[in-house]
Design an enzyme around this catalytic site. Structure first.
Site, PDB file in Angstrom:
ATOM      1  NE  ARG A 152     -12.834 -11.602   4.978  1.00 29.31           N
ATOM      2  CZ  ARG A 152     -13.782 -12.510   5.715  1.00 29.31           C
ATOM      3  NH1 ARG A 152     -14.529 -12.256   5.722  1.00 29.31           N
ATOM      4  NH2 ARG A 152     -13.346 -14.089   6.428  1.00 29.31           N
ATOM      5  CE  LYS A 207      -2.247  -2.597  11.720  1.00 30.65           C
ATOM      6  NZ  LYS A 207      -0.848  -1.890  11.314  1.00 30.65           N
ATOM      7  CB  ILE A 221      -1.161  -0.002   1.677  1.00 32.75           C
ATOM      8  CG1 ILE A 221      -1.967  -1.607   1.499  1.00 32.75           C
ATOM      9  CG2 ILE A 221      -1.637   1.334   0.842  1.00 32.75           C
ATOM     10  CD1 ILE A 221      -3.043  -1.852   2.075  1.00 32.75           C
ATOM     11  CG  ASP A 247      10.537  -0.456   3.724  1.00 35.85           C
ATOM     12  OD1 ASP A 247      10.944  -1.306   3.658  1.00 35.85           O
ATOM     13  OD2 ASP A 247       8.852   0.174   3.193  1.00 35.85           O
ATOM     14  CB  SER A 303      -6.865  -3.436  10.393  1.00 29.89           C
ATOM     15  OG  SER A 303      -7.541  -4.668   9.935  1.00 29.89           O
ATOM     16  CE1 TYR A 305      -1.765  -6.472  10.844  1.00 26.07           C
ATOM     17  CE2 TYR A 305      -3.462  -7.372  11.079  1.00 26.07           C
ATOM     18  CZ  TYR A 305      -3.091  -6.524  10.347  1.00 26.07           C
ATOM     19  OH  TYR A 305      -3.711  -5.452   9.349  1.00 26.07           O
TER      20      TYR A 305
HETATM   21  N1  UDP Z   1      -9.674 -17.402   0.812  1.00 30.16           N
HETATM   22  C1  UDP Z   1     -10.132 -18.784   0.656  1.00 30.16           C
HETATM   23  N2  UDP Z   1      -8.707 -19.406   0.630  1.00 30.16           N
HETATM   24  C2  UDP Z   1      -7.925 -19.233   0.484  1.00 30.16           C
HETATM   25  C3  UDP Z   1      -7.081 -17.365   0.998  1.00 30.16           C
HETATM   26  C4  UDP Z   1      -8.369 -16.682   1.474  1.00 30.16           C
HETATM   27  O1  UDP Z   1     -11.298 -19.298   0.942  1.00 30.16           O
HETATM   28  O2  UDP Z   1      -6.481 -19.290   0.120  1.00 30.16           O
HETATM   29  C5  UDP Z   1     -11.075 -16.778   1.920  1.00 30.16           C
HETATM   30  C6  UDP Z   1     -10.676 -16.811   3.177  1.00 30.16           C
HETATM   31  O3  UDP Z   1     -11.757 -17.717   3.782  1.00 30.16           O
HETATM   32  C7  UDP Z   1     -11.709 -15.455   3.095  1.00 30.16           C
HETATM   33  C8  UDP Z   1     -11.315 -14.026   1.905  1.00 30.16           C
HETATM   34  O4  UDP Z   1     -10.558 -15.180   1.317  1.00 30.16           O
HETATM   35  O5  UDP Z   1     -13.389 -15.344   3.116  1.00 30.16           O
HETATM   36  C9  UDP Z   1     -10.557 -12.939   2.313  1.00 30.16           C
HETATM   37  O6  UDP Z   1      -9.022 -13.718   3.214  1.00 30.16           O
HETATM   38  P1  UDP Z   1      -8.246 -12.630   3.717  1.00 30.16           P
HETATM   39  O7  UDP Z   1      -7.025 -13.891   3.822  1.00 30.16           O
HETATM   40  O8  UDP Z   1      -7.081 -12.484   1.784  1.00 30.16           O
HETATM   41  O9  UDP Z   1      -8.768 -11.925   4.108  1.00 30.16           O
HETATM   42  P2  UDP Z   1      -9.214 -11.388   5.258  1.00 30.16           P
HETATM   43  O10 UDP Z   1      -9.607 -12.951   6.416  1.00 30.16           O
HETATM   44  O11 UDP Z   1      -8.243 -10.728   6.454  1.00 30.16           O
HETATM   45  O12 UDP Z   1     -10.038 -10.886   5.130  1.00 30.16           O
END
Ligand code: UDP
Length: 339
Positions: free
Chosen positions: A233, A155, A13, A32, A126, A151
């Site tokens: 999401r 935040k 980002i 960085d 986040s 983590y």
């Molecule tokens: N996800 C998935 N397979 C993967 C990685 C992520 O199905 O290999 C799904 C995960 O369960 C979630 C969504 O994709 O519902 C986003 O996951 P990510 O880890 O990217 O972000 P976060 O969980 O932090 O929202």
């Protein structure tokens, strides 16, 4: 021309935000330590903007190292603090690493802002701080949930630390930006995300699978109480996220802050399921992705998406890119990386 210090300027980002800042007439310097990033990303920034960005290779969690460059950080008008570790699983395994790095760096950079009289501070937060939400879309007044990981805790603690700091220092102001799921890359494919090892996030896992680096994507659960059973999401283009930082700084520089610390959600407002994200990737790139349905992933919230009206109304932020463009640019970047 206002001068902005971006920490984590070689990160995902951070690098996109530098491009947006320069496109809006700001001057930028970066700190960085390259522990989770590569300096070569600044070559991409130069290709896009024509500007060479100075990067100080300093570990922000090391007080002495940071102080040694105070003399080089003159006339800075604002700080955007991205530099932090962000791997949820790693933070569960190595909590102290996360507290030391993410909290230590934050305290040190706030001390620097005080010592160097830098009045404006933007903090990367986040939507993970909301946890499992009761009401969707989630707005900024929703209570914080139980942090699922160290983590997430960094935040929540980070927001509290910044709040306390500006409360005690009336000449300082801060904006906390709560990102939903940043994905995609600059349309030029000169910069993008550089995942370390096996990606934990959905979109880099999709692009690496399409490239043949991973055999198949596992979709973590299709038995949730959602429209197609997979988790929901709010995916938001990294260039839209980047532009919100420029707008947040401009808002503070223009003297528009109504309180010393304010907080904004950065999401599109659209909830997208994992299966819908995969379908968009396949359609827009004319590919068929190798995937299977697997068990649920521990700690996943079922659904979260943003009420983004505050950022739109107050900051004048606009969401410019849709899901298809996120998936198109992510794939273009993957092809560039693998070429
Ligand atoms: N996800 C998935 N397979 C993967 C990685 C992520 O199905 O290999 C799904 C995960 O369960 C979630 C969504 O994709 O519902 C986003 O996951 P990510 O880890 O990217 O972000 P976060 O969980 O932090 O929202």
């Amino acid at each position: 021309m206002a001068k902005i210090l971006v920490t984590g300027g070689c990160g995902y980002i951070g690098s996109h935000t530098i491009v947006d800042l320069i496109n809006n007439g700001f001057e930028v310097v970066s700190i960085d330590n390259l522990s989770r990033s590569q300096a070569s990303i600044l070559d991409g920034v130069k290709k896009i903007t024509g500007k060479e960005i100075q990067n100080f290779e300093v570990d922000l969690s090391n007080d002495g190292e940071l102080k040694s460059i105070y003399k080089d950080l003159k006339d800075i008008d604002g700080i955007i603090h991205f530099a932090a570790y962000k791997a949820v699983g790693e933070s569960v395994e190595h909590p102290l690493l996360y507290y030391k790095n993410n909290i230590g760096s934050l305290v040190n950079i706030l001390e620097a802002s005080k010592a160097l009289n830098i009045p404006h501070f933007v903090f990367s937060s986040s939507c993970t701080i909301y946890g499992n939400v009761q009401k969707l879309p989630v707005d900024e007044n929703a209570p914080m949930g139980m942090a699922e990981s160290p983590y997430g805790m960094t935040k929540q603690m980070g927001e509290a630390i910044v709040n306390d700091f500006v409360k005690a220092n009336a000449d300082h102001q801060s904006i906390l930006l709560r990102y939903f799921n940043p994905v995609g890359a600059h349309y030029s494919a000169e910069i993008g995300e550089l995942p370390i090892g096996v990606p934990a996030n959905l979109v880099p896992y999709i692009t690496q699978t399409a490239m043949g680096i991973r055999q198949e994507l596992t979709i973590f659960g299709d038995d949730y109480d959602t429209r197609d059973g997979s988790c929901i999401r709010d995916y938001v283009h990294v260039m839209d996220i980047a532009n919100a930082h420029t707008k947040a700084l401009q808002y503070m520089l223009d003297g528009k802050m109504q309180q010393n610390c304010d907080v904004f959600n950065l999401g599109t407002g659209n909830g997208v399921s994992v299966l819908e994200a995969v379908a968009s990737f396949e359609k827009v790139n004319n590919l068929s992705l190798n995937y299977k349905i697997g068990p649920r992933r521990q700690g996943d919230v079922v659904a979260v998406y943003a009420d983004n009206s505050k950022a739109i109304q107050q900051l004048g932020w606009q969401v410019q890119y849709d899901l298809d463009e996120m998936m198109r640019s992510a794939w273009e970047w993957q092809k560039k990386l693998s070429s």
